[in-house]
Write a protein that holds these residues in place. Structure first.
Motif, PDB file in Angstrom:
ATOM      1  N   GLU B  16      96.227 -25.754  54.213  1.00  0.00           N
ATOM      2  CA  GLU B  16      96.191 -26.400  55.293  1.00  0.00           C
ATOM      3  C   GLU B  16      96.843 -26.000  56.468  1.00  0.00           C
ATOM      4  O   GLU B  16      96.450 -25.913  57.681  1.00  0.00           O
ATOM      5  N   ASN B  17      97.891 -25.003  56.327  1.00  0.00           N
ATOM      6  CA  ASN B  17      98.180 -23.935  57.288  1.00  0.00           C
ATOM      7  C   ASN B  17      97.305 -23.278  57.796  1.00  0.00           C
ATOM      8  O   ASN B  17      97.198 -22.559  58.952  1.00  0.00           O
ATOM      9  N   ILE B  18      96.287 -22.615  57.179  1.00  0.00           N
ATOM     10  CA  ILE B  18      95.242 -21.898  57.481  1.00  0.00           C
ATOM     11  C   ILE B  18      94.285 -22.623  58.677  1.00  0.00           C
ATOM     12  O   ILE B  18      93.898 -22.213  59.590  1.00  0.00           O
ATOM     13  N   GLY B  19      94.307 -24.078  58.202  1.00  0.00           N
ATOM     14  CA  GLY B  19      93.308 -24.807  59.223  1.00  0.00           C
ATOM     15  C   GLY B  19      94.227 -25.144  60.364  1.00  0.00           C
ATOM     16  O   GLY B  19      93.670 -25.255  61.607  1.00  0.00           O
ATOM     17  N   THR B  20      95.575 -25.260  60.292  1.00  0.00           N
ATOM     18  CA  THR B  20      96.216 -25.498  61.719  1.00  0.00           C
ATOM     19  C   THR B  20      96.502 -24.226  62.360  1.00  0.00           C
ATOM     20  O   THR B  20      96.402 -24.442  63.613  1.00  0.00           O
ATOM     21  N   THR B  21      96.451 -23.433  61.798  1.00  0.00           N
ATOM     22  CA  THR B  21      96.195 -22.073  62.673  1.00  0.00           C
ATOM     23  C   THR B  21      94.959 -21.756  63.218  1.00  0.00           C
ATOM     24  O   THR B  21      95.063 -21.364  64.287  1.00  0.00           O
ATOM     25  N   ALA B  22      93.585 -21.999  62.552  1.00  0.00           N
ATOM     26  CA  ALA B  22      92.778 -22.261  63.309  1.00  0.00           C
ATOM     27  C   ALA B  22      92.451 -22.943  64.514  1.00  0.00           C
ATOM     28  O   ALA B  22      91.990 -22.804  65.560  1.00  0.00           O
ATOM     29  N   ARG B  23      93.098 -24.216  64.386  1.00  0.00           N
ATOM     30  CA  ARG B  23      93.139 -24.943  65.531  1.00  0.00           C
ATOM     31  C   ARG B  23      94.075 -24.393  66.569  1.00  0.00           C
ATOM     32  O   ARG B  23      93.571 -24.536  67.774  1.00  0.00           O
ATOM     33  N   ALA B  24      95.361 -23.991  66.206  1.00  0.00           N
ATOM     34  CA  ALA B  24      96.065 -23.262  67.237  1.00  0.00           C
ATOM     35  C   ALA B  24      95.135 -22.319  68.128  1.00  0.00           C
ATOM     36  O   ALA B  24      95.328 -22.097  69.188  1.00  0.00           O
ATOM     37  N   MET B  25      94.436 -21.205  67.289  1.00  0.00           N
ATOM     38  CA  MET B  25      93.756 -20.348  68.021  1.00  0.00           C
ATOM     39  C   MET B  25      92.829 -20.712  68.875  1.00  0.00           C
ATOM     40  O   MET B  25      92.815 -20.080  70.106  1.00  0.00           O
ATOM     41  N   LEU B  26      92.103 -21.739  68.275  1.00  0.00           N
ATOM     42  CA  LEU B  26      90.996 -22.065  69.334  1.00  0.00           C
ATOM     43  C   LEU B  26      91.312 -22.830  70.646  1.00  0.00           C
ATOM     44  O   LEU B  26      90.523 -22.512  71.804  1.00  0.00           O
ATOM     45  N   ASN B  27      92.481 -23.563  70.639  1.00  0.00           N
ATOM     46  CA  ASN B  27      93.171 -24.139  71.793  1.00  0.00           C
ATOM     47  C   ASN B  27      93.174 -23.036  72.712  1.00  0.00           C
ATOM     48  O   ASN B  27      93.258 -23.070  74.221  1.00  0.00           O
ATOM     49  N   CYS B  28      93.593 -21.736  72.308  1.00  0.00           N
ATOM     50  CA  CYS B  28      93.847 -20.562  73.223  1.00  0.00           C
ATOM     51  C   CYS B  28      92.808 -19.595  73.246  1.00  0.00           C
ATOM     52  O   CYS B  28      92.837 -18.405  73.668  1.00  0.00           O
ATOM     53  N   GLY B  29      91.390 -20.225  72.804  1.00  0.00           N
ATOM     54  CA  GLY B  29      90.292 -19.203  73.078  1.00  0.00           C
ATOM     55  C   GLY B  29      90.298 -18.063  72.139  1.00  0.00           C
ATOM     56  O   GLY B  29      89.509 -16.886  72.397  1.00  0.00           O
ATOM     57  N   LEU B  30      91.155 -17.990  70.808  1.00  0.00           N
ATOM     58  CA  LEU B  30      90.840 -16.894  69.991  1.00  0.00           C
ATOM     59  C   LEU B  30      89.918 -17.222  68.792  1.00  0.00           C
ATOM     60  O   LEU B  30      90.068 -18.367  68.467  1.00  0.00           O
ATOM     61  N   SER B  31      89.373 -16.488  67.909  1.00  0.00           N
ATOM     62  CA  SER B  31      88.285 -16.809  67.081  1.00  0.00           C
ATOM     63  C   SER B  31      88.243 -15.745  65.833  1.00  0.00           C
ATOM     64  O   SER B  31      87.744 -16.215  65.046  1.00  0.00           O
ATOM     65  N   ASP B  32      89.079 -14.500  65.700  1.00  0.00           N
ATOM     66  CA  ASP B  32      88.899 -13.667  64.882  1.00  0.00           C
ATOM     67  C   ASP B  32      90.271 -13.845  64.050  1.00  0.00           C
ATOM     68  O   ASP B  32      91.193 -13.329  64.263  1.00  0.00           O
ATOM     69  N   LEU B  33      89.843 -14.589  62.840  1.00  0.00           N
ATOM     70  CA  LEU B  33      90.969 -14.894  61.795  1.00  0.00           C
ATOM     71  C   LEU B  33      90.792 -14.175  60.778  1.00  0.00           C
ATOM     72  O   LEU B  33      89.622 -14.029  60.209  1.00  0.00           O
TER      73      LEU B  33
END
Lengths: 251, 251
Positions: B16-33
């Motif tokens: 679940e925390n990996i999912g919320t991390t992806a969300r936080a990243m994309l809000n700020c234009g980041l995509s390399d997880l």
């Protein structure tokens, strides 16, 4: 707790989000939580679990029937929105708002920030109560903060605007971490270069001065502590001594 | 999507925390997880629900066996920590780090940020792989960010820091001065540590891990260029080889 902006949740839907809001606030030194017509009981077990130790903020939260009552004692109010409300109103980023809040508070005033329900955001009538709109600059192609994340970013900017530069420039080792006198570094250079001369690494006379400068710059940039210089003396000494012994033993 | 820092989750515990991390990243234009040894399947239904529409970041996440592999292609790495690690390493706030990242990327380099497991944070060996520690200035009496909140604050600062700093971080030598990919540095560490094992410098087993960390931190702080790493390979090799030859000749 120093005075900071009130965080005002207007008709929040989930008690869990009230808990995570309390957590976000306390991380940034905020404690004045106000709730307008919450749908769920905000002292639920789920809210307290979500607050993760910040339950003192949750316990002290005050509840109001309408937004006007919740902001009645405040001098300056921001309304957070993610979309254009077609109103003629000034807009601040969280960073700009944080600086303005500091000014209001320094002058003896009080301020607060309105956040709308999770699904819909603030109604226009609530936005109208505020002096200024606040919008977080985010990826225009994907802008999806949850309630507590929005509270966190705004509280974070408030805290950063206050926080004196509290971090030291460098984390410290356990001991002997002051900047070292150059004499110790120069002694290490002499040791290293003596060994490099002896083993032939610096044998090309034309290149010797440039190579020495390059090697010295590497270690200068590392800002070595006294303990680290001792470690490096050991590295050079043992690499050399062992090889000598090994050579003798083989010979 | 513009190039931004890689977000590297080391041994994350909950999908679940990996999912919320992806969300936080994309809000700020980041995509390399990037994920190092995740405990749970990160394409679980819970992770995808938590990503809240940012599943394209989740789907594109890459998995690595160890931290060294995950950072091998990066030029500059930050390690997030909430507590003092007793290492001698520079410390940045997220805002300072964001400005430095912009400079690295403007010069054609790549960078990343390491985040540790939810419960324990990064291990010291992971911190050692980074150039710089990053700590978020927060309320010293209550500092409790969850994983995705920490990712959000750091990604947010990166997004806010629109323009690269105009001055490069360092004056340049004549050649090959871009920041080097971590892989080259790790290869040098392996070479140096192999020689130090052989000559007995690291013979005390209890002290070996701490000594290796200290030595790695010295060279991490120097921000070595590719040419300098070659020079250091040469230094270590010649110190060792010549001694062997000399010993043989004497023997």
């Amino acid at each position: 707790m120093s005075a900071g902006p009130a965080i005002i949740l207007v008709r929040p839907q989930l008690s869990e989000n009230i808990g995570t809001t309390a957590r976000a606030m306390l991380n940034c030194g905020l404690s004045d939580l106000r709730l307008v017509g919450p749908r769920e009981e905000w002292l639920s077990d789920r809210a307290i679990a979500a607050a993760s130790g910040a339950d003192r903020v949750l316990m002290a939260a005050r509840c109001f029937d309408d937004t006007a009552s919740a902001v009645a004692d405040l001098n300056r109010v921001w309304a957070t929105t993610g979309r254009d409300r077609y109103m003629v109103k000034p807009v601040d980023t969280p960073r700009e708002a944080a600086a303005a809040m500091r000014t209001v508070i320094a002058e003896g005033g009080t301020c607060g920030v309105l956040f709308g329900p999770e699904r819909t955001g603030l109604e226009n009538d609530d936005v109208t109560i505020a002096d200024t709109v606040m919008t977080v600059p985010l990826n225009p192609d994907y802008c999806s903060l949850n309630l507590a994340q929005a509270v966190l970013l705004i509280s974070y900017e408030w805290y950063q605007c206050a926080a004196p530069a509290t971090l030291p420039a460098m984390t410290k080792g356990a001991d002997d971490c002051g900047p070292v006198a150059k004499e110790k570094l120069l002694t290490f250079f002499a040791h290293l270069e003596r060994e490099l001369d002896e083993c032939g690494f610096l044998r090309v006379a034309d290149k010797r001065p440039g190579m020495i400068r390059n090697i010295r710059n590497i270690f200068q940039r590392a800002h070595l502590t006294g303990q680290e210089i001792q470690t490096l003396h050991g590295v050079v000494h043992e690499l050399a001594t062992y090889r000598r012994k090994k050579g003798e033993a083989q010979g």
